[in-house]
Write a protein that holds these residues in place. Sequence first.
Motif, PDB file in Angstrom:
ATOM      1  N   THR A  65      33.095  36.396  52.370  1.00 14.31           N
ATOM      2  CA  THR A  65      33.474  36.947  51.071  1.00 14.31           C
ATOM      3  C   THR A  65      32.507  36.485  49.988  1.00 14.31           C
ATOM      4  OG1 THR A  65      35.792  37.020  51.747  1.00 14.31           O
ATOM      5  CG2 THR A  65      35.343  37.142  49.387  1.00 14.31           C
ATOM      6  N   LEU A  66      32.137  35.200  50.006  1.00 18.96           N
ATOM      7  CA  LEU A  66      31.185  34.699  49.024  1.00 18.96           C
ATOM      8  C   LEU A  66      29.854  35.433  49.132  1.00 18.96           C
ATOM      9  CD1 LEU A  66      31.715  30.827  49.087  1.00 18.96           C
ATOM     10  CD2 LEU A  66      32.491  32.461  47.351  1.00 18.96           C
ATOM     11  N   ARG A  67      29.386  35.610  50.347  1.00 21.97           N
ATOM     12  CA  ARG A  67      28.121  36.313  50.567  1.00 21.97           C
ATOM     13  C   ARG A  67      28.208  37.735  50.003  1.00 21.97           C
ATOM     14  NH1 ARG A  67      23.889  35.168  53.342  1.00 21.97           N
ATOM     15  NH2 ARG A  67      24.885  33.551  54.581  1.00 21.97           N
ATOM     16  N   ARG A  68      29.301  38.414  50.298  1.00 17.62           N
ATOM     17  CA  ARG A  68      29.501  39.781  49.806  1.00 17.62           C
ATOM     18  C   ARG A  68      29.564  39.816  48.283  1.00 17.62           C
ATOM     19  NH1 ARG A  68      34.414  41.737  49.249  1.00 17.62           N
ATOM     20  NH2 ARG A  68      35.282  40.374  50.837  1.00 17.62           N
ATOM     21  N   LYS A  69      30.233  38.838  47.690  1.00 17.62           N
ATOM     22  CA  LYS A  69      30.343  38.780  46.227  1.00 17.62           C
ATOM     23  C   LYS A  69      28.964  38.595  45.594  1.00 17.62           C
ATOM     24  CE  LYS A  69      34.738  39.270  45.733  1.00 17.62           C
ATOM     25  NZ  LYS A  69      35.286  40.417  45.013  1.00 17.62           N
ATOM     26  N   VAL A  70      28.192  37.647  46.109  1.00 19.78           N
ATOM     27  CA  VAL A  70      26.864  37.391  45.557  1.00 19.78           C
ATOM     28  C   VAL A  70      25.980  38.624  45.704  1.00 19.78           C
ATOM     29  CG1 VAL A  70      24.746  36.040  45.852  1.00 19.78           C
ATOM     30  CG2 VAL A  70      26.969  34.892  45.838  1.00 19.78           C
ATOM     31  N   GLU A  71      26.028  39.247  46.869  1.00 21.47           N
ATOM     32  CA  GLU A  71      25.191  40.423  47.116  1.00 21.47           C
ATOM     33  C   GLU A  71      25.574  41.607  46.232  1.00 21.47           C
ATOM     34  OE1 GLU A  71      25.579  40.814  51.359  1.00 21.47           O
ATOM     35  OE2 GLU A  71      24.025  39.307  51.739  1.00 21.47           O
ATOM     36  N   SER A  72      26.817  41.627  45.741  1.00 22.31           N
ATOM     37  CA  SER A  72      27.249  42.715  44.852  1.00 22.31           C
ATOM     38  C   SER A  72      26.989  42.394  43.382  1.00 22.31           C
ATOM     39  CB  SER A  72      28.733  43.020  45.076  1.00 22.31           C
ATOM     40  OG  SER A  72      29.536  41.959  44.582  1.00 22.31           O
ATOM     41  N   GLY A  73      26.380  41.222  43.112  1.00 19.21           N
ATOM     42  CA  GLY A  73      26.033  40.869  41.743  1.00 19.21           C
ATOM     43  C   GLY A  73      26.973  39.897  41.061  1.00 19.21           C
ATOM     44  N   CYS A  74      27.972  39.424  41.755  1.00 18.43           N
ATOM     45  CA  CYS A  74      28.911  38.446  41.204  1.00 18.43           C
ATOM     46  C   CYS A  74      28.224  37.076  41.146  1.00 18.43           C
ATOM     47  CB  CYS A  74      30.160  38.377  42.090  1.00 18.43           C
ATOM     48  SG  CYS A  74      31.452  37.287  41.486  1.00 18.43           S
ATOM     49  N   ARG A  75      28.347  36.390  40.028  1.00 13.59           N
ATOM     50  CA  ARG A  75      27.821  35.033  39.924  1.00 13.59           C
ATOM     51  C   ARG A  75      28.804  34.087  40.611  1.00 13.59           C
ATOM     52  NH1 ARG A  75      26.663  31.485  34.433  1.00 13.59           N
ATOM     53  NH2 ARG A  75      25.338  29.945  35.455  1.00 13.59           N
ATOM     54  N   VAL A  76      28.276  33.220  41.497  1.00 17.16           N
ATOM     55  CA  VAL A  76      29.125  32.279  42.224  1.00 17.16           C
ATOM     56  C   VAL A  76      28.574  30.872  42.014  1.00 17.16           C
ATOM     57  CG1 VAL A  76      30.042  31.586  44.467  1.00 17.16           C
ATOM     58  CG2 VAL A  76      29.742  34.020  43.952  1.00 17.16           C
ATOM     59  N   ARG A  77      29.432  29.990  41.470  1.00 15.02           N
ATOM     60  CA  ARG A  77      29.014  28.613  41.202  1.00 15.02           C
ATOM     61  C   ARG A  77      30.002  27.618  41.808  1.00 15.02           C
ATOM     62  NH1 ARG A  77      28.583  28.087  34.909  1.00 15.02           N
ATOM     63  NH2 ARG A  77      30.399  29.449  34.970  1.00 15.02           N
ATOM     64  N   PHE A  78      29.432  26.517  42.276  1.00 19.50           N
ATOM     65  CA  PHE A  78      30.214  25.388  42.773  1.00 19.50           C
ATOM     66  C   PHE A  78      29.782  24.139  42.018  1.00 19.50           C
ATOM     67  CE2 PHE A  78      30.873  28.233  46.257  1.00 19.50           C
ATOM     68  CZ  PHE A  78      32.087  27.868  46.820  1.00 19.50           C
ATOM     69  N   LEU A  79      30.736  23.443  41.420  1.00 23.16           N
ATOM     70  CA  LEU A  79      30.481  22.149  40.799  1.00 23.16           C
ATOM     71  C   LEU A  79      31.222  21.118  41.634  1.00 23.16           C
ATOM     72  CD1 LEU A  79      29.241  20.589  38.391  1.00 23.16           C
ATOM     73  CD2 LEU A  79      31.454  20.867  37.240  1.00 23.16           C
ATOM     74  N   LEU A  80      30.468  20.202  42.212  1.00 19.99           N
ATOM     75  CA  LEU A  80      31.026  19.183  43.098  1.00 19.99           C
ATOM     76  C   LEU A  80      30.788  17.798  42.520  1.00 19.99           C
ATOM     77  CD1 LEU A  80      29.414  20.625  46.334  1.00 19.99           C
ATOM     78  CD2 LEU A  80      31.855  20.694  45.803  1.00 19.99           C
ATOM     79  N   GLY A  81      31.574  16.841  42.986  1.00 16.63           N
ATOM     80  CA  GLY A  81      31.285  15.449  42.682  1.00 16.63           C
ATOM     81  C   GLY A  81      30.153  14.972  43.571  1.00 16.63           C
ATOM     82  N   ASP A  82      29.442  13.960  43.120  1.00 13.47           N
ATOM     83  CA  ASP A  82      28.370  13.368  43.923  1.00 13.47           C
ATOM     84  C   ASP A  82      29.012  12.540  45.033  1.00 13.47           C
ATOM     85  OD1 ASP A  82      26.291  11.860  45.012  1.00 13.47           O
ATOM     86  OD2 ASP A  82      25.421  11.358  43.067  1.00 13.47           O
ATOM     87  N   PRO A  83      28.732  12.881  46.305  1.00 15.02           N
ATOM     88  CA  PRO A  83      29.378  12.144  47.400  1.00 15.02           C
ATOM     89  C   PRO A  83      28.981  10.670  47.450  1.00 15.02           C
ATOM     90  CG  PRO A  83      27.681  13.603  48.259  1.00 15.02           C
ATOM     91  CD  PRO A  83      27.829  13.914  46.797  1.00 15.02           C
ATOM     92  N   ASP A  84      27.854  10.322  46.820  1.00 12.76           N
ATOM     93  CA  ASP A  84      27.399   8.927  46.812  1.00 12.76           C
ATOM     94  C   ASP A  84      27.644   8.238  45.476  1.00 12.76           C
ATOM     95  OD1 ASP A  84      26.341   9.115  49.473  1.00 12.76           O
ATOM     96  OD2 ASP A  84      24.652  10.242  48.640  1.00 12.76           O
TER      97      ASP A  84
END
Length: 193
Positions: A65-84
């Motif tokens: 679904t994420l791949r399809r969203k990005v390919e259709s022009g949807c902006r997809v962002r992930f903000l994560l904590g630093d694992p270290d």
Amino acid sequence: MIWPKTIQERVKTGHDRELVHSYPYRSACPSTVWADLVDETTQELFFAGYTNYFLWTQVPHFADTLRRKVESGCRVRFLLGDPDGEVTRNREAIEDVTLSVSTRIRISLEHLERLEPLEGLETRFSAAEDAVNHVSLSVFRFDHNALVTPHLARLVGHDSPLLHLRRQGDGGMWSRFAEHAEELWGRGVQVRT
């Protein structure tokens, strides 16, 4: 009075209208809500949870679904904590669970790496000085909807409450939480894979 007090107390007015639903636990929110919100989004998906790992199991066919969203022009962002990061280590000590915070972040990173190269998919770690603000509040945006989890003391995310908000205008709760996530994103550090 046109609106008797009993009706005023039961009918949502003003910014109250932004609250679609509340859940005493994030895990009480049906997976169909997550899947439907992701599926219905056309412009922007922003996952600003500290680990985001549960999305890969909560939302069916999430990677596709994420791949399809990005390919259709949807902006997809992930903000994560630093694992270290120090905040991650501190949170692991507080939660004291087998599936540690750093492990959950690395699960998300592994899934995101499998999607690469995918132009339009952006991933950042929250800045060290913002990590304590990030770990205490998760904001997941789906165009004009948001799922927000304020993390309680020693509880893991799925045991904390969740609010489903829908934007109704400027200055409401939706905007306040969106601004919080954008501020963290703006100071975030790009993840290098």
